[in-house]
Design a protein around this motif. Structure first.
Motif, mmCIF file in Angstrom:
data_model
loop_
_atom_site.group_PDB
_atom_site.id
_atom_site.type_symbol
_atom_site.label_atom_id
_atom_site.label_comp_id
_atom_site.label_asym_id
_atom_site.label_seq_id
_atom_site.Cartn_x
_atom_site.Cartn_y
_atom_site.Cartn_z
ATOM 1 N N VAL A 1 10.765 1.933 17.921
ATOM 2 C CA VAL A 1 10.404 3.297 18.312
ATOM 3 C C VAL A 1 10.299 4.209 17.091
ATOM 4 C CG1 VAL A 1 11.107 5.299 19.677
ATOM 5 C CG2 VAL A 1 11.446 2.993 20.580
ATOM 6 N N LEU A 2 11.205 4.023 16.136
ATOM 7 C CA LEU A 2 11.164 4.847 14.921
ATOM 8 C C LEU A 2 9.884 4.625 14.127
ATOM 9 C CD1 LEU A 2 14.830 4.748 13.538
ATOM 10 C CD2 LEU A 2 13.554 6.738 14.355
ATOM 11 N N SER A 3 9.274 3.442 14.290
ATOM 12 C CA SER A 3 8.052 3.165 13.528
ATOM 13 C C SER A 3 6.920 4.119 13.918
ATOM 14 C CB SER A 3 7.618 1.706 13.735
ATOM 15 O OG SER A 3 7.188 1.473 15.058
ATOM 16 N N ILE A 4 7.013 4.738 15.116
ATOM 17 C CA ILE A 4 6.018 5.734 15.507
ATOM 18 C C ILE A 4 6.114 6.946 14.584
ATOM 19 C CG2 ILE A 4 5.350 7.359 17.324
ATOM 20 C CD1 ILE A 4 6.160 5.300 19.384
ATOM 21 N N THR A 5 7.340 7.384 14.317
ATOM 22 C CA THR A 5 7.533 8.573 13.475
ATOM 23 C C THR A 5 7.318 8.267 11.996
ATOM 24 O OG1 THR A 5 9.919 8.183 13.211
ATOM 25 C CG2 THR A 5 9.216 9.443 15.142
ATOM 26 N N LYS A 6 7.286 6.985 11.639
ATOM 27 C CA LYS A 6 7.119 6.599 10.241
ATOM 28 C C LYS A 6 5.810 5.839 10.026
ATOM 29 C CE LYS A 6 12.064 6.476 9.140
ATOM 30 N NZ LYS A 6 11.986 7.478 8.053
ATOM 31 N N TRP A 7 4.807 6.150 10.815
ATOM 32 C CA TRP A 7 3.535 5.437 10.756
ATOM 33 C C TRP A 7 2.938 5.467 9.344
ATOM 34 C CZ3 TRP A 7 0.713 2.354 13.935
ATOM 35 C CH2 TRP A 7 -0.603 2.104 13.568
ATOM 36 N N GLU A 8 2.887 6.650 8.739
ATOM 37 C CA GLU A 8 2.283 6.763 7.409
ATOM 38 C C GLU A 8 3.140 6.082 6.351
ATOM 39 O OE1 GLU A 8 1.040 10.638 6.258
ATOM 40 O OE2 GLU A 8 -0.321 10.884 7.967
ATOM 41 N N ASP A 9 4.456 6.122 6.501
ATOM 42 C CA ASP A 9 5.335 5.442 5.553
ATOM 43 C C ASP A 9 5.075 3.931 5.573
ATOM 44 O OD1 ASP A 9 6.569 7.827 4.835
ATOM 45 O OD2 ASP A 9 8.084 7.650 6.400
ATOM 46 N N TYR A 10 4.919 3.386 6.787
ATOM 47 C CA TYR A 10 4.614 1.957 6.895
ATOM 48 C C TYR A 10 3.222 1.646 6.336
ATOM 49 C CZ TYR A 10 8.714 0.417 9.537
ATOM 50 O OH TYR A 10 9.991 0.067 9.910
ATOM 51 N N SER A 11 2.290 2.562 6.516
ATOM 52 C CA SER A 11 0.934 2.363 5.980
ATOM 53 C C SER A 11 0.969 2.297 4.452
ATOM 54 C CB SER A 11 0.012 3.496 6.432
ATOM 55 O OG SER A 11 -0.165 3.485 7.831
ATOM 56 N N ARG A 12 1.702 3.216 3.834
ATOM 57 C CA ARG A 12 1.804 3.211 2.376
ATOM 58 C C ARG A 12 2.524 1.951 1.884
ATOM 59 N NH1 ARG A 12 3.318 8.677 3.551
ATOM 60 N NH2 ARG A 12 1.611 10.140 3.062
ATOM 61 N N ALA A 13 3.570 1.548 2.604
ATOM 62 C CA ALA A 13 4.307 0.339 2.216
ATOM 63 C C ALA A 13 3.409 -0.892 2.290
ATOM 64 C CB ALA A 13 5.527 0.158 3.117
ATOM 65 N N LYS A 14 2.596 -0.974 3.332
ATOM 66 C CA LYS A 14 1.670 -2.107 3.478
ATOM 67 C C LYS A 14 0.648 -2.105 2.347
ATOM 68 C CE LYS A 14 -2.485 -3.578 5.441
ATOM 69 N NZ LYS A 14 -3.863 -3.044 5.418
ATOM 70 N N ASP A 15 0.090 -0.938 2.022
ATOM 71 C CA ASP A 15 -0.908 -0.857 0.950
ATOM 72 C C ASP A 15 -0.314 -1.294 -0.388
ATOM 73 O OD1 ASP A 15 -2.680 0.098 2.825
ATOM 74 O OD2 ASP A 15 -2.462 2.207 2.247
ATOM 75 N N THR A 16 0.896 -0.829 -0.678
ATOM 76 C CA THR A 16 1.569 -1.207 -1.929
ATOM 77 C C THR A 16 1.864 -2.703 -1.951
ATOM 78 O OG1 THR A 16 2.579 0.983 -2.104
ATOM 79 C CG2 THR A 16 3.582 -0.789 -3.392
ATOM 80 N N MET A 17 2.315 -3.230 -0.832
ATOM 81 C CA MET A 17 2.614 -4.661 -0.724
ATOM 82 C C MET A 17 1.375 -5.492 -1.017
ATOM 83 S SD MET A 17 4.032 -6.646 2.645
ATOM 84 C CE MET A 17 2.424 -6.723 3.459
ATOM 85 N N PHE A 18 0.240 -5.091 -0.474
ATOM 86 C CA PHE A 18 -1.003 -5.832 -0.707
ATOM 87 C C PHE A 18 -1.401 -5.798 -2.182
ATOM 88 C CE2 PHE A 18 -3.610 -6.683 3.340
ATOM 89 C CZ PHE A 18 -2.482 -7.070 4.040
ATOM 90 N N VAL A 19 -1.226 -4.643 -2.815
ATOM 91 C CA VAL A 19 -1.594 -4.521 -4.236
ATOM 92 C C VAL A 19 -0.823 -5.529 -5.074
ATOM 93 C CG1 VAL A 19 -1.386 -3.027 -6.264
ATOM 94 C CG2 VAL A 19 -2.320 -2.111 -4.131
#
Length: 263
Positions: A174-192
């Motif tokens: 449920v918290l991932s809803i409020t942290k959507w952009e944080d997870y997006s940035r983490a995914k982008d960094t992980m891919f890099v």
């Protein structure tokens, strides 16, 4: 917007692809290949349901699903990759990881379950660790399941309303809803840092689960250089004549009651 894949088309093609997975598994056994498939993505992105379709007709002694729980106190003191090493495949095995060492680059980092030093060490070590696996001869495939914020929330609400699936919804989800952009940035960094030639990331658009499952399984099969193994014909022998065996009295056994008769 892509239309949802028709159910009849989905079921027919899924069955065909699952038959190919059985052929692929036979080749893995015969050749001694070692395969790891990582399933990563946002909460409710459909990783678990895809794993079920991949493994549905496969031999669990050959194809193992690994979904590790929260690390113990002892495991927290180990080298981060250590507990994953114990689950790597031996010759003739396939391991399907429902989340993997990438927990550190996602939920642990976003939710503050690891330090910044541990997070940056992971981004440095993960490509090294994966190159070691590939150099050892292990075929490593990494899939990221993508889903929109609207669809994710829809699936969360569906789980919450379904007593059979409510266990799949955790406070962190449920918290991932409020942290959507944080997870997006983490995914982008992980891919890099971890999208390396030896083990690239493959992204699965899983807005439509049927389409996503078909696409993922078809791609998985295309990445494994398997050949169809001819299996020897098995003849079922005739049942021999009875030699006087008599079954013990039925009343001596603890028979499960016939609940079905009450329906």
């Amino acid at each position: 917007m892509t239309h949802r894949l028709a159910k009849n088309t989905y079921e027919t093609e899924l069955r065909r692809l699952q038959a190919q997975l059985v052929d692929m598994q036979a080749w893995v056994q015969a050749s001694g290949a070692r395969i790891i498939v990582l399933f990563e993505g946002r909460d409710a992105a459909g990783k678990g349901s895809t794993i079920k379709r991949v493994s549905e007709y496969l031999n669990p002694r050959v194809t193992r699903v690994v979904a590790l729980p929260t690390p113990t106190e002892r495991e927290r003191s180990e080298w981060y990759f250590q507990r994953y090493v114990a689950h790597l495949p031996a010759a003739g095995e396939i391991v399907l990881m429902d989340r993997s060492w990438y927990n550190r680059a996602g939920v642990e980092h976003v939710m503050g379950y690891c330090t910044n030093a541990q997070y940056h060490r992971f981004l440095h070590q993960a490509p090294i660790f994966e190159r070691m696996l590939v150099e050892e001869g292990i075929l490593l495939l990494k899939y990221w399941f993508s889903v929109s914020d609207v669809e994710q929330e829809k699936r969360f609400r569906s789980r919450n309303d379904d007593p059979m699936r409510r266990w799949k919804l955790s406070p962190n989800d449920v918290l991932s809803i409020t942290k959507w952009e944080d997870y997006s940035r983490a995914k982008d960094t992980m891919f890099v840092h971890t999208d390396i030639p030896e083990a690239p990331w493959f992204e699965v658009d899983n807005e439509d689960k049927r389409r996503g499952r078909i696409n993922m399984i078809a791609h998985l099969l295309s990445q494994i250089p398997y050949e169809v193994i001819e299996r020897p014909e098995i003849e079922i022998p005739p049942r021999p004549e009875s030699r006087g065996y008599e079954r013990p009295p039925h009343d001596d056994s603890k028979i499960v009651p016939d609940y079905a008769a009450t329906l």
